[in-house]
Design an enzyme around this catalytic site. Structure first.
Site, PDB file in Angstrom:
ATOM      1  N   ASN A 150      42.361  92.469  69.930  1.00 31.53           N
ATOM      2  CA  ASN A 150      43.353  93.489  69.585  1.00 31.53           C
ATOM      3  C   ASN A 150      43.013  94.289  68.325  1.00 31.53           C
ATOM      4  O   ASN A 150      43.513  95.387  68.137  1.00 31.53           O
ATOM      5  CB  ASN A 150      44.758  92.874  69.496  1.00 31.53           C
ATOM      6  CG  ASN A 150      44.867  91.826  68.429  1.00 31.53           C
ATOM      7  OD1 ASN A 150      43.883  91.226  68.021  1.00 31.53           O
ATOM      8  ND2 ASN A 150      46.077  91.582  67.966  1.00 31.53           N
ATOM      9  N   GLY A 225      42.738  84.088  67.371  1.00 31.03           N
ATOM     10  CA  GLY A 225      43.154  84.124  68.773  1.00 31.03           C
ATOM     11  C   GLY A 225      44.437  83.342  68.956  1.00 31.03           C
ATOM     12  O   GLY A 225      45.204  83.161  68.008  1.00 31.03           O
ATOM     13  N   SER A 226      44.655  82.858  70.165  1.00 26.41           N
ATOM     14  CA  SER A 226      45.925  82.206  70.474  1.00 26.41           C
ATOM     15  C   SER A 226      45.984  80.804  69.871  1.00 26.41           C
ATOM     16  O   SER A 226      44.957  80.172  69.617  1.00 26.41           O
ATOM     17  CB  SER A 226      46.084  82.118  71.988  1.00 26.41           C
ATOM     18  OG  SER A 226      45.018  81.351  72.522  1.00 26.41           O
ATOM     19  N   GLU A 247      43.195  81.682  62.608  1.00 26.99           N
ATOM     20  CA  GLU A 247      44.258  82.702  62.522  1.00 26.99           C
ATOM     21  C   GLU A 247      44.827  82.831  63.923  1.00 26.99           C
ATOM     22  O   GLU A 247      44.129  83.312  64.823  1.00 26.99           O
ATOM     23  CB  GLU A 247      43.681  84.051  62.096  1.00 26.99           C
ATOM     24  CG  GLU A 247      43.089  84.080  60.712  1.00 26.99           C
ATOM     25  CD  GLU A 247      44.125  84.033  59.618  1.00 26.99           C
ATOM     26  OE1 GLU A 247      45.332  84.101  59.914  1.00 26.99           O
ATOM     27  OE2 GLU A 247      43.727  83.900  58.458  1.00 26.99           O
ATOM     28  N   CYS A 281      49.192  90.227  66.296  1.00 26.28           N
ATOM     29  CA  CYS A 281      49.658  88.897  65.879  1.00 26.28           C
ATOM     30  C   CYS A 281      50.844  89.037  64.941  1.00 26.28           C
ATOM     31  O   CYS A 281      51.692  88.155  64.866  1.00 26.28           O
ATOM     32  CB  CYS A 281      48.531  88.140  65.212  1.00 26.28           C
ATOM     33  SG  CYS A 281      47.737  89.085  63.915  1.00 26.28           S
ATOM     34  N   GLU A 461      42.406  84.692  55.141  1.00 23.55           N
ATOM     35  CA  GLU A 461      41.375  85.724  55.120  1.00 23.55           C
ATOM     36  C   GLU A 461      41.829  86.837  54.184  1.00 23.55           C
ATOM     37  O   GLU A 461      42.924  86.800  53.642  1.00 23.55           O
ATOM     38  CB  GLU A 461      41.165  86.259  56.535  1.00 23.55           C
ATOM     39  CG  GLU A 461      40.602  85.183  57.419  1.00 23.55           C
ATOM     40  CD  GLU A 461      40.261  85.654  58.814  1.00 23.55           C
ATOM     41  OE1 GLU A 461      40.829  86.662  59.260  1.00 23.55           O
ATOM     42  OE2 GLU A 461      39.431  85.004  59.452  1.00 23.55           O
TER      43      GLU A 461
HETATM   44  P1  NAD Z   1      42.467  83.972  73.096  1.00 19.81           P
HETATM   45  O1  NAD Z   1      42.830  82.753  72.314  1.00 19.81           O
HETATM   46  O2  NAD Z   1      42.630  83.935  74.563  1.00 19.81           O
HETATM   47  O3  NAD Z   1      40.916  84.324  72.848  1.00 19.81           O
HETATM   48  C1  NAD Z   1      40.400  84.502  71.551  1.00 19.81           C
HETATM   49  C2  NAD Z   1      38.892  84.279  71.586  1.00 19.81           C
HETATM   50  O4  NAD Z   1      38.626  82.903  71.867  1.00 19.81           O
HETATM   51  C3  NAD Z   1      38.155  85.077  72.667  1.00 19.81           C
HETATM   52  O5  NAD Z   1      36.931  85.520  72.138  1.00 19.81           O
HETATM   53  C4  NAD Z   1      37.928  84.033  73.764  1.00 19.81           C
HETATM   54  O6  NAD Z   1      36.817  84.295  74.578  1.00 19.81           O
HETATM   55  C5  NAD Z   1      37.688  82.787  72.940  1.00 19.81           C
HETATM   56  N1  NAD Z   1      37.964  81.527  73.616  1.00 19.81           N
HETATM   57  C6  NAD Z   1      38.838  81.298  74.641  1.00 19.81           C
HETATM   58  N2  NAD Z   1      38.822  79.982  74.962  1.00 19.81           N
HETATM   59  C7  NAD Z   1      37.942  79.373  74.129  1.00 19.81           C
HETATM   60  C8  NAD Z   1      37.501  78.020  73.965  1.00 19.81           C
HETATM   61  N3  NAD Z   1      37.969  77.018  74.724  1.00 19.81           N
HETATM   62  N4  NAD Z   1      36.591  77.746  73.004  1.00 19.81           N
HETATM   63  C9  NAD Z   1      36.118  78.728  72.208  1.00 19.81           C
HETATM   64  N5  NAD Z   1      36.481  80.036  72.320  1.00 19.81           N
HETATM   65  C10 NAD Z   1      37.392  80.357  73.270  1.00 19.81           C
HETATM   66  O7  NAD Z   1      43.259  85.185  72.430  1.00 19.81           O
HETATM   67  P2  NAD Z   1      43.324  86.730  72.883  1.00 19.81           P
HETATM   68  O8  NAD Z   1      44.133  86.841  74.123  1.00 19.81           O
HETATM   69  O9  NAD Z   1      41.973  87.330  72.849  1.00 19.81           O
HETATM   70  O10 NAD Z   1      44.129  87.367  71.666  1.00 19.81           O
HETATM   71  C11 NAD Z   1      45.498  87.278  71.537  1.00 19.81           C
HETATM   72  C12 NAD Z   1      45.917  86.182  70.579  1.00 19.81           C
HETATM   73  O11 NAD Z   1      45.254  86.333  69.324  1.00 19.81           O
HETATM   74  C13 NAD Z   1      47.392  86.200  70.259  1.00 19.81           C
HETATM   75  O12 NAD Z   1      47.886  84.882  70.275  1.00 19.81           O
HETATM   76  C14 NAD Z   1      47.447  86.764  68.849  1.00 19.81           C
HETATM   77  O13 NAD Z   1      48.578  86.405  68.113  1.00 19.81           O
HETATM   78  C15 NAD Z   1      46.193  86.199  68.276  1.00 19.81           C
HETATM   79  N6  NAD Z   1      45.761  86.972  67.111  1.00 19.81           N
HETATM   80  C16 NAD Z   1      45.930  86.414  65.868  1.00 19.81           C
HETATM   81  C17 NAD Z   1      45.578  87.116  64.726  1.00 19.81           C
HETATM   82  C18 NAD Z   1      45.766  86.505  63.367  1.00 19.81           C
HETATM   83  O14 NAD Z   1      45.113  86.944  62.444  1.00 19.81           O
HETATM   84  N7  NAD Z   1      46.638  85.524  63.188  1.00 19.81           N
HETATM   85  C19 NAD Z   1      45.022  88.400  64.844  1.00 19.81           C
HETATM   86  C20 NAD Z   1      44.854  88.947  66.125  1.00 19.81           C
HETATM   87  C21 NAD Z   1      45.230  88.217  67.247  1.00 19.81           C
END
Ligand code: NAD
Length: 498
Positions: A150, A225-226, A247, A281, A461
């Site tokens: 995002n 990520g999530s 994060e 996020c 960060e």
């Molecule tokens: P996601 O968790 O599905 O994926 C994030 C990354 O992790 C991707 O590159 C994905 O390929 C990788 N990934 C997936 N499974 C994995 C595994 N088992 N092992 C290692 N890597 C793996 O998240 P998304 O759908 O890309 O993004 C949305 C999420 O990110 C939301 O929950 C959002 O709140 C969060 N987010 C958080 C912040 C923050 O700074 N807190 C910023 C942006 C987005």
């Protein structure tokens, strides 16, 4: 068109020969290209390159590493518009926001560049005579970086640039929903003169990500990520004693009190909830309204939210872009159904947009639910779309309790003119970030960024705090007394004089 991984200064396909397609979410007929669906073998090659490069890179003086990052920043400035357009085409956010995403990376590059001349350690007096105590920040080694889609350039820059200026080398597994932006950033790092092997990109999905996390030569994982994926990564890092900064998700509350500047609050809610189509996020996903102003505020909010223009982010008039992919669109639809079943009242949107210009993209109408209570799933779970849940309360105390009734703790906000209420909120809101009279979004590159509870694992960060993630402390004692001096841990009293 086929794009490669970037390993040891060369563009190359996946060793497995597998690919995935990258399509424009506003018009899925537009294919941006094919990218490598990498496996553990590709990760292995990238980590080997990063490990070999670490031996030289860590010895390059930090101010020189900083100069290279300054060049990265300058190239980002030159190519800002091109990058912003590529970003909007790839992940949908309106151009004005995409430019902001690149700007954040520019700010982060220049901050990291100047940090090359700081990276301060501490000196302290010794407890013994003729002895000096120092401490230095040392690089950690090969850093595995895994990011969401995002903020395809800003968020990776928050990790990559500080990691590099500290003397680490990097293997980055970008999101499979934003691989093109990743390669554009890699081109810029290469052009700036970052040596081969110091920075590597391996594309792919969870398979490549997990191979990176498990690789024994990777000393640190920095993940955005999530929460579900972050928890899994943390468990693996825990088994391996690997440094890990996370994060993760958010469910960010915005409180409006009766004495709030209402016009400002309305604008803030609109921007916080529907900016980036709610796919941040830090998005405002829970609106907590004081009962005294709830009805009038809602009426104006619905009016303004219905006037938001949903469309292709490449058109300058668009306020709200598409949803990132079909899976996420279905997820949002499911949550709307859940909200209705739970008894929340749908007062705006709640459906896909499919006619005319919307026919080939993933569009969803800005959506508002009222009568949302804290036990409902739409109150508790991160939806990651243009869906705002509204809860009504009777006091500041109740507002804060409702805001804190969440697994997450990233951002938070309160609109009020009452300084006492504002300071209570600052003290009592369980969140890494609190805004006063501003929405829950809008991080600045030089301030700590991160969350508490299920949002993070204690790291920040941004700003000066990111350097705690990407360095290890080396403590140094220099004894110039010419004799064995025992520290207080080994003796009862201080030895005297020189
Ligand atoms: P996601 O968790 O599905 O994926 C994030 C990354 O992790 C991707 O590159 C994905 O390929 C990788 N990934 C997936 N499974 C994995 C595994 N088992 N092992 C290692 N890597 C793996 O998240 P998304 O759908 O890309 O993004 C949305 C999420 O990110 C939301 O929950 C959002 O709140 C969060 N987010 C958080 C912040 C923050 O700074 N807190 C910023 C942006 C987005």
């Amino acid at each position: 068109m086929e794009h490669g991984n970037y390993i040891n200064g060369r563009w190359q396909p996946s060793l497995s020969g597998r690919w995935f397609e990258d399509r424009n979410p506003a018009d899925t007929r537009d294919c941006i290209g094919r990218f490598p669906l990498s496996s553990a073998e590709d990760v292995e090659a990238a980590v080997a390159a990063a490990k070999a490069a670490f031996a030289r890179w860590r010895l390059l003086p930090a101010p020189r590493r900083g100069e290279l990052l300054r060049r990265v920043g300058e190239l980002l400035v030159e190519r800002k518009e091109e990058l912003a357009r590529a970003m909007t085409r790839e992940m949908g956010k309106p151009l004005v926001e995409a430019r902001g995403d690149v700007q954040e990376a520019i700010d982060t590059a220049f901050y990291a560049a100047s940090e090359g001349r700081r990276l301060f350690g501490y000196t302290t007096p010794s407890e013994l005579p003729n002895k000096v105590n120092l401490s230095f920040r040392m690089p950690v080694g090969v850093c595995g970086i895994i990011t969401a889609w995002n903020f395809p350039i800003a968020v990776p820059s928050w990790k990559i640039f500080p990691a590099l200026v500290c003397g680490n080398t990097v293997v980055w597994k970008p999101s499979e929903d934003a691989p093109h932006c990743a390669n554009l950033l890699a081109q810029i790092l290469a052009e700036a003169g970052i040596p081969a092997g110091v920075f590597n990109v391996v594309h792919g999905d969870a398979e490549a990500g997990e191979a990176l996390v498990r690789h024994p030569e990777v000393r640190l994982i920095a993940f955005t990520g999530s929460t579900a994926v972050g928890r899994r990564i943390a468990a693996i890092c825990g088994e391996q004693n690997k440094k890990c900064s996370l994060e993760m998700g958010g469910k960010n509350p915005l409180i409006v009190l009766p004495d709030a500047p209402m016009e400002l609050a309305l604008e803030g809610v609109l921007w916080g909830a529907f900016g980036t189509t709610g796919q941040r996020c830090t998005a405002t996903s829970r609106l907590i309204l004081h009962r005294d102003i709830a009805a009038s505020f809602l009426q104006q909010l619905i009016e303004r939210a219905s006037a938001l223009r949903v469309g292709n982010g490449l058109e300058e008039t668009t306020h709200v872009g598409p949803i990132i992919n079909a899976r996420q669109l279905e997820r949002i639809e499911t949550y709307v159904q859940i909200g209705l079943q739970e008894g929340a009242r749908l007062v705006l949107g709640g459906h896909r947009l499919i006619d005319g210009d919307y026919a080939h993209g993933y569009f969803f109408a800005p959506t508002i639910f009222t009568d949302v209570t804290p036990t409902m799933r739409i109150f508790r779970e991160e939806i990651f779309g243009p869906v705002l849940s509204v809860t009504t309360v009777d006091s500041l105390e109740e507002a804060i309790a409702v805001a804190n009734d969440s697994e997450y703790g990233l951002s938070s906000s309160i609109y009020t003119r009452d300084i006492t209420a504002a300071f209570r909120a600052i003290r009592d809101l369980e969140a890494g970030i609190t805004y006063i009279n501003a929405p829950t979004i809008g991080a600045e590159a030089h301030m700590p960024f991160g969350g508490v509870k299920a949002t993070g694992n204690g790291h920040r960060e941004g700003g000066w705090t990111v350097f705690d993630i990407f360095t290890e402390w080396k403590t140094v004692y220099i004894d110039y007394s010419g004799r064995l001096q025992r520290a207080q841990i080994d003796t009862e009293r201080l030895e005297d004089g020189a």
